[in-house]
Scaffold this active site. Structure first.
Site, PDB file in Angstrom:
ATOM      1  N   SER A 191      -1.126   2.984  -0.548  1.00  0.00           N
ATOM      2  CA  SER A 191      -0.284   1.987   0.067  1.00  0.00           C
ATOM      3  C   SER A 191       1.209   2.180  -0.213  1.00  0.00           C
ATOM      4  O   SER A 191       2.024   1.582   0.476  1.00  0.00           O
ATOM      5  CB  SER A 191      -0.698   0.596  -0.421  1.00  0.00           C
ATOM      6  OG  SER A 191      -0.497   0.491  -1.821  1.00  0.00           O
TER       7      SER A 191
ATOM      8  N   LYS B 204       9.095  -0.575  -4.469  1.00  0.00           N
ATOM      9  CA  LYS B 204       8.025  -0.995  -3.558  1.00  0.00           C
ATOM     10  C   LYS B 204       8.108  -2.505  -3.359  1.00  0.00           C
ATOM     11  O   LYS B 204       8.347  -3.251  -4.322  1.00  0.00           O
ATOM     12  CB  LYS B 204       6.665  -0.590  -4.152  1.00  0.00           C
ATOM     13  CG  LYS B 204       5.471  -0.847  -3.244  1.00  0.00           C
ATOM     14  CD  LYS B 204       4.174  -0.302  -3.860  1.00  0.00           C
ATOM     15  CE  LYS B 204       2.972  -0.534  -2.946  1.00  0.00           C
ATOM     16  NZ  LYS B 204       1.715   0.005  -3.516  1.00  0.00           N
TER      17      LYS B 204
ATOM     18  N   SER C 145      -2.960   4.534  -4.775  1.00  0.00           N
ATOM     19  CA  SER C 145      -1.758   4.289  -3.970  1.00  0.00           C
ATOM     20  C   SER C 145      -0.454   4.882  -4.485  1.00  0.00           C
ATOM     21  O   SER C 145       0.554   4.825  -3.774  1.00  0.00           O
ATOM     22  CB  SER C 145      -1.562   2.789  -3.759  1.00  0.00           C
ATOM     23  OG  SER C 145      -2.438   2.349  -2.765  1.00  0.00           O
TER      24      SER C 145
HETATM   25  N1  GLN Z   1      -6.635   2.997  -0.496  1.00  0.00           N
HETATM   26  C1  GLN Z   1      -7.117   2.124  -1.508  1.00  0.00           C
HETATM   27  C2  GLN Z   1      -7.347   0.757  -0.923  1.00  0.00           C
HETATM   28  O1  GLN Z   1      -7.148   0.594   0.220  1.00  0.00           O
HETATM   29  C3  GLN Z   1      -6.159   2.077  -2.659  1.00  0.00           C
HETATM   30  C4  GLN Z   1      -5.005   1.191  -2.453  1.00  0.00           C
HETATM   31  C5  GLN Z   1      -4.154   1.043  -3.673  1.00  0.00           C
HETATM   32  O2  GLN Z   1      -4.244   1.832  -4.614  1.00  0.00           O
HETATM   33  N2  GLN Z   1      -3.350  -0.005  -3.686  1.00  0.00           N
HETATM   34  O3  GLN Z   1      -7.738  -0.154  -1.568  1.00  0.00           O
END
Ligand code: GLN
Length: 482
Positions: A150, A75, A174
């Site tokens: 994400s 990532k 995410s």
């Molecule tokens: N969807 C969540 C957010 O927007 C989680 C994102 C994540 O785990 N990085 O914060």
């Protein structure tokens, strides 16, 4: 290519394929598919092949480990020498870290070969990968659907067979949510198990890195490489090293599964409900028992999370000021104007929304009403989990309320996107380990994810239960049409 880390490791050990050949095969697949999927934001074939040659050399010297020569996608949130770390943002478009994140260093020490860097929501803020400055990722199962976020690029890369495994990070879901949307397996470990050193911070008290792959067994092998104490991260836990594969073969007889009634209420779609219930029935056939448990404050997880995460983000992202890192506006007046213009031009809309919310809830007069209140709720949510774990070994339910939605469908309605995090955010707030495994298909032939949550440090048990489920089902073996 339909292979697992485990099968590739065996082929490498048998000498039937070399790391260089494997890397070349995957790179060819990436070249063919990435123009449509947009799962990778950076490729560097020379570096990949250099990693692969080094892995082959180690093997020739008899110094190969179980992962030596296995390819992986990282990532774009992890600092890695020789690669950019853009974190999905224009702000870091030209940033190349001069050091390796601990997860990257550990991957390299294990002999993993970096295939490239995967697309993600900007600064990991999002649930659909649509906030990336580098364009959305398409879901390999349906090109008009989101891959989740994400870690959407990592999930899509694994699902499409462009990498056998990938790294991800999970602040509020995410790793688990994109794993669910793309039909793969991913685990967010207990907070403090995987070092955050060199992992670009979103919300430090929630962020945790982890592996994404096709199977629980692969995730266990990768977690063995990723996990461990690191003095570079003050929240890294000093614990004896564990072998996360140790419970893979453990039978499920006697396992008590808690099913939280609040996770089966309003908002859950019928296709997800059916697949999750069928999976629970499979666990019972395997000898586990299920018991209803309650997480009475689970409904407050999303509001508490969307106060705490932006609060921490507003602080973490203050370092991007046009001076020390990344983007600087080409034209500006005085110093304050330079900060303002650099941040206005360098950050995207979702990141700005989070910074505004975070600054607001931390400001004088609102701190007690929002931030402090959210911290209290966080504690109550952790208490609910503790009470539930007095009655069961693992908690199982859905990862997401629906299967993947259409690209563009929720971009104008951030609140409805945030609500999709209903089952995942409480796990981060409590610091518990959580994983998602494929358990069926729903609307539009899109994958459904099953979430397994364990008590602190029960990763091996969770991975074992998931592995037994995967021995009895074939959801994790299904692949999208090419
Ligand atoms: N969807 C969540 C957010 O927007 C989680 C994102 C994540 O785990 N990085 O914060």
């Amino acid at each position: 290519m339909n292979e697992t880390v485990k099968s590739l490791s065996a082929r490498l050990a048998a000498g039937s394929v070399s790391a260089v050949e494997l890397a070349q095969d995957y790179l060819a697949r990436i070249r063919a598919a990435n123009p449509v999927l947009n799962a990778f934001v950076e490729l560097n074939e020379e570096r990949t092949l250099a990693d692969a040659r080094a892995a082959d050399a180690l093997r020739a010297e008899g110094r190969a480990g179980v992962l030596t020569g296995v390819p992986i996608a990282h990532k774009d949130i992890f600092c890695q020498t020789g690669w950019h770390a853009r974190c999905g943002s224009k702000m870091l478009e030209s940033f190349a870290a001069p050091y390796d994140a601990t997860l990257i260093a550990r991957s390299r020490d294990a002999g993993l070969v970096t295939l490239g860097r995967t697309n993600m929501d900007e600064f990991a803020m999002g649930s659909s990968n649509e906030s990336s400055h580098y364009g959305p990722v398409r879901n390999p199962w349906a090109h008009d659907a989101v891959p989740g976020g994400s870690s959407g690029g990592s999930a899509a890369a694994v699902a499409a067979g462009l990498a056998p495994a990938a790294s991800g990070t999970d602040t509020g879901g995410s790793i688990r949510q994109p794993a669910a949307f793309c039909g793969i397996t991913g685990i967010k470990p207990t907070y403090g198990i995987v070092s955050r050193w060199g992992m670009i911070a979103y919300a430090s008290s929630l962020d945790q890195g982890g592996p994404m792959a096709h199977t629980a067994e692969d995730c266990a092998l990768l977690l063995n490489a990723f996990a461990g104490f690191d003095e570079g991260d003050s929240t890294s836990l000093q614990r004896p090293a564990e072998d996360y594969t140790r419970s893979l073969a453990a039978p499920l007889a006697g396992l008590k599964i808690g099913v939280p009634k609040e996770f089966f209420g309003e908002g859950m779609s019928d296709d997800v409900r059916a697949a999750v219930n069928a999976a629970l029935a499979t666990f019972r056939t395997l000898g586990a028992s299920t018991v209803e448990v309650s997480l009475p404050r689970a409904g407050y997880a999303v509001p508490a999370y969307y106060v705490i995460a932006p609060a921490e983000a507003s602080s973490n992202l203050s370092r991007f000021d046009g001076v020390r890192y990344g983007y600087r506006a080409p034209e500006y007046g005085d110093l304050a104007d330079m900060y303002a213009k650099s941040r206005a031009q360098g950050f995207g809309e979702e990141v700005k929304r989070r910074i505004l919310i975070g600054t607001y809830v931390l400001s004088h007069g609102y701190y007690d009403a929002y931030y402090l209140q959210a911290q209290k709720v966080r504690r109550l949510i952790a208490d609910d989990y503790a009470a539930a774990f007095a009655q069961c070994d693992l908690i199982i339910g859905p990862t997401t309320p629906t299967v993947a939605y259409g690209l563009g469908e929720k971009t104008d309605d951030p609140l409805s996107m945030y609500l999709g995090d209903i089952y995942t955010t409480s796990v981060n707030l409590a610091g518990l380990p959580g994983m998602s495994i494929p358990c069926g298909f729903g609307a539009g032939g899109l994958p459904v994810g099953l979430q397994i949550v364990g008590n602190y440090f029960s990763e091996a048990r969770m991975l074992g239960a998931a592995h037994q489920f995967q021995q009895a089902t074939d959801w994790h073996l299904r692949r999208p049409k090419e």
